[in-house]
Design a protein around this motif. Structure first.
Motif, short mmCIF file in Angstrom:
data_model
loop_
_atom_site.label_atom_id
_atom_site.label_comp_id
_atom_site.label_asym_id
_atom_site.label_seq_id
_atom_site.Cartn_x
_atom_site.Cartn_y
_atom_site.Cartn_z
N GLN A 165 29.29 -57.32 25.74
CA GLN A 165 30.54 -58.06 25.55
C GLN A 165 30.27 -59.38 24.81
O GLN A 165 31.00 -59.77 23.90
N ASN A 182 34.48 -72.14 26.04
CA ASN A 182 34.84 -71.68 27.38
C ASN A 182 34.62 -70.18 27.54
O ASN A 182 34.26 -69.70 28.61
N GLY A 186 31.88 -68.18 29.99
CA GLY A 186 32.27 -67.13 30.94
C GLY A 186 31.22 -66.04 31.00
O GLY A 186 30.87 -65.55 32.07
N TYR A 187 30.70 -65.64 29.82
CA TYR A 187 29.66 -64.61 29.80
C TYR A 187 28.32 -65.17 30.24
O TYR A 187 27.54 -64.49 30.91
N GLN A 189 27.61 -67.45 32.45
CA GLN A 189 27.37 -67.55 33.90
C GLN A 189 27.18 -66.17 34.54
O GLN A 189 26.47 -66.03 35.52
N GLN A 190 27.76 -65.13 33.93
CA GLN A 190 27.53 -63.77 34.46
C GLN A 190 26.11 -63.29 34.12
O GLN A 190 25.47 -62.61 34.91
N ILE B 112 40.12 -60.07 29.22
CA ILE B 112 39.34 -60.35 28.01
C ILE B 112 38.21 -59.33 27.87
O ILE B 112 37.44 -59.12 28.80
N SER B 113 38.12 -58.67 26.72
CA SER B 113 37.05 -57.71 26.49
C SER B 113 36.79 -57.60 24.99
O SER B 113 37.42 -56.80 24.30
N PRO B 120 41.42 -63.83 24.19
CA PRO B 120 42.46 -64.54 24.93
C PRO B 120 43.79 -64.58 24.17
O PRO B 120 44.86 -64.57 24.78
N GLU B 149 34.64 -58.08 33.47
CA GLU B 149 35.68 -58.54 32.55
C GLU B 149 36.74 -59.38 33.27
O GLU B 149 37.18 -60.41 32.77
N ASP B 151 36.32 -61.08 36.07
CA ASP B 151 35.72 -62.35 36.46
C ASP B 151 35.62 -63.32 35.29
O ASP B 151 35.83 -64.51 35.44
N THR B 152 35.28 -62.76 34.10
CA THR B 152 35.18 -63.62 32.92
C THR B 152 36.55 -64.22 32.59
O THR B 152 36.65 -65.40 32.23
N PHE B 155 37.28 -66.98 35.00
CA PHE B 155 36.44 -68.13 34.64
C PHE B 155 37.04 -68.89 33.46
O PHE B 155 37.16 -70.11 33.46
N TYR B 156 37.48 -68.13 32.45
CA TYR B 156 38.03 -68.72 31.23
C TYR B 156 39.30 -69.52 31.53
O TYR B 156 39.45 -70.66 31.10
N LYS B 159 38.44 -72.67 33.51
CA LYS B 159 37.76 -73.65 32.66
C LYS B 159 38.78 -74.39 31.79
O LYS B 159 38.71 -75.60 31.60
N LYS B 160 39.73 -73.63 31.25
CA LYS B 160 40.75 -74.23 30.39
C LYS B 160 41.69 -75.16 31.17
O LYS B 160 42.13 -76.18 30.66
N GLU B 163 39.87 -78.33 31.53
CA GLU B 163 39.80 -79.00 30.25
C GLU B 163 41.11 -79.74 29.95
O GLU B 163 41.10 -80.86 29.47
#
Lengths: 370, 202
Positions: A165, A182, A186-187, A189-190, B112-113, B120, B149, B151-152, B155-156, B159-160, B163
């Motif tokens: 990914q 950002n 995300g990737y 930290q995984q 997100i993938s 996003p 995916e 979890d990401t 996280f995103y 984080k935003k 910010e």
């Protein structure tokens, strides 16, 4: 574990075969092309549901047939009662899905069978582990770890998924000339969480293997040479977080994750030099055999059962002295059922007779037991 | 499969494109329709066309809706400061079925993938931020799939939020052992996570 019976139908060069194995040493001899390796591959099939030598199942069907079947009866080597057998069968028919069953119950997911019976195979092409790229060495160790530790396997699968990914993301950033920190984080930290676990477990297997490996090498070589076996990881010097941050610009330019535990290597050294460059063919072979025997002992301890040991044509490139040492080792009490192939039956038998070990000799010619 | 009529084979082709429908099931459905009165079949076709043409997405939460604003967003008894972030309509239905949730939703349309080309910008993330900036929301419940995916994506978004210094509480669905199951059948990942995030006995 040990395998008591093997039945083959249309497997490679065997139209049909029924054989009962000895619980200790089994030697399989015959001319080139007789089917010695194919017999070992059939045993490999029952443990890993695939061939060691090729990926395509249909390639293993005897010429002009449309299916093959491999069946085996396994039993725990701690269990003397032969009635407690577990029957494993792998069948494949052209155009159909491969079917694996245990005591006549079909597996929904074939991968669930892997690990049922641990197995270590030593064969001539193994030398690629030393001569080839780091990928070969990682594969050897990752396979061993995955066989005993499900947490490792899951972390490894997650790491690889995250990495693809992240690489796809880096590619998109480059194509669109954008960057979003950002998202990369995300990737990252995984990768860090699964990568750190993989790193720690690899260090653990090194610590567990090293003393056994050194002992075996000493026995095989007569104890004259100093050998070492290390784990070289980017994480030996810095944390994964620092490593990713340091390489971020490079990753953006290369459009892939350039640094991480996916590039780690296992270093094999002899007298402080790389074995690949300095070792003779015999030394390389001894190193590999010692390493694989150490893996056998590691699997045995972790799985609490003796893995099958398959030695394919290893007498090639080893001198008689080292062969005697090897036979002394594998016929000892640390090892369970062993299969050895060779073109020269008499040489092997004379060495075994000296050892006063119980063994059985199977002579093979063009897919038939003589 | 060979059919005596091209009309039949075209219809079978169309049906077999649907998820979970193979050639044989498609043929069964086509032959069934062939035996129905023509009015029923016409009605069947028109219902589907009407559905596809007139369906709307709620302009607030992007859930599927008949009007500009969906029935959940326009329901006065729903707590508008509590927003549950989900991937799809199916997740909304699942949570609604609990009959225990009194807040509203935000449907992202996926996670997100990059491998599937979903960044996003293809998801309803900026509209989520607009909603938060308008000030009513105090808590986001992240109810995305427990995958890498998912979890990401969490996280995103988190984080935003940091910010942009948006003051919203972010919570996640608890992960652990399911009700009524036997402990011995729980997979090791779930079980070790449940152990790590164990709760005080109430």
């Amino acid at each position: 574990m040990r395998i008591e019976k093997l039945n083959l139908a249309n497997f490679k060069n065997y139209p049909e075969l029924m054989v009962d194995f000895n619980k200790g040493i089994n030697i399989i001899t015959g001319l080139n092309g007789a089917g010695k390796t194919n017999l070992l591959d059939a045993i490999y099939y029952l443990c890993f549901t695939k061939s060691y030598y090729q990926n395509s199942d249909s390639q293993n069907i005897l010429h002009e047939n449309n299916y093959f079947r491999v069946e085996g009866a396994f039993c725990k080597d701690t269990d003397p009662d032969a009635a407690q057998n577990t029957a494993i069968s792998v069948a494949f028919m052209k155009g159909k899905k491969k079917q694996v069953d245990k005591n006549k119950v079909v597996y929904d997911k074939i991968s669930d069978h892997i690990g049922f019976c641990p197995l270590v195979l030593i064969e001539p092409d193994d030398v690629q582990i030393i001569k080839g790229g780091s990928k070969e060495r990682r594969k050897l160790m990752d396979t061993a770890l995955s066989q005993v530790d499900r947490e490792y396997l899951l972390a490894y699968m997650k790491y690889e998924r995250t990495r693809s990914q992240r690489n796809a993301l880096l590619k998109q950033f480059a194509e669109r000339r954008t960057f979003d920190e950002n998202l990369i984080l995300g990737y990252d930290q995984q990768l860090i969480s699964s990568g750190n676990l993989i790193y720690e477990k690899r260090k653990t297997i090194l610590a567990a293997l090293n003393p056994i490996f050194l002992d075996f090498y000493e026995i095989l070589s007569g104890g004259k040479e100093k050998v070492e076996f290390h784990y070289n990881s980017v994480l030996n010097d810095l944390s994964f977080e620092e490593c990713l941050l340091k390489n971020r610009e490079k990753d953006r330019i290369m459009q892939r994750t350039t640094a991480g535990i996916h590039g780690d290597d296992w270093a094999f050294e002899i007298k402080d030099h790389p074995l690949k460059k300095l070792g003779s063919q015999g030394q390389q072979k001894s190193f590999l055999i010692a390493l694989k025997l150490a893996l056998h002992q590691y699997l045995k301890k972790e799985r609490n059962t003796n893995p099958l040991l398959l030695l394919d044509d290893i007498f090639d490139k080893l001198d008689v002295e080292r062969i005697e040492m090897l036979l002394k080792l594998v016929t000892g009490e640390d090892f369970g059922q062993v299969f050895i192939t060779d073109t020269d039956g008499e040489r092997l038998e004379s060495l075994l007779v000296n050892r006063k070990t119980d063994y059985q000799h199977f002579k093979i010619n063009s897919g038939k037991l003589l | 499969m060979e059919f005596p009529s091209k009309l039949i084979s075209d219809s079978v082709e169309v049906f077999s494109k649907l998820p979970g429908i193979g050639k044989k099931t498609a043929l069964r459905l086509v032959l069934h329709l062939l035996n129905q009165p023509i009015e029923d079949v016409r009605d069947f076709g028109q219902t589907i066309i009407r559905m596809r043409e007139s369906i709307k997405y709620c302009k607030k939460c992007h859930n599927i809706s008949d009007g500009e604003v969906c029935s959940i967003c326009s329901n006065r008894s729903r707590q508008k400061q509590l927003v549950c972030v989900v991937e799809t309509l199916r997740d909304v239905l699942a949570i609604e079925n609990t009959q225990n949730y009194r807040g509203i939703y935000h449907v992202l349309g996926g996670v997100i993938s990059p491998l599937e080309g979903v960044g996003p910008e293809k998801l309803q993330i900026s509209s989520l931020f607009e909603r938060i900036q308008s000030g009513e929301i105090t808590e986001l419940i992240m109810a995305l799939s427990p995958t890498m995916e998912g979890d990401t994506t969490v996280f995103y978004i988190n984080k935003k939020l940091q910010e942009e210094q948006l003051d919203v509480k972010v919570t996640m669905l608890a992960r652990g052992v399911s009700f009524g199951g036997e402990l011995q059948y729980v997979d090791e990942v779930t079980l070790s996570r449940a152990l790590a995030t164990r709760l005080p006995y109430e």
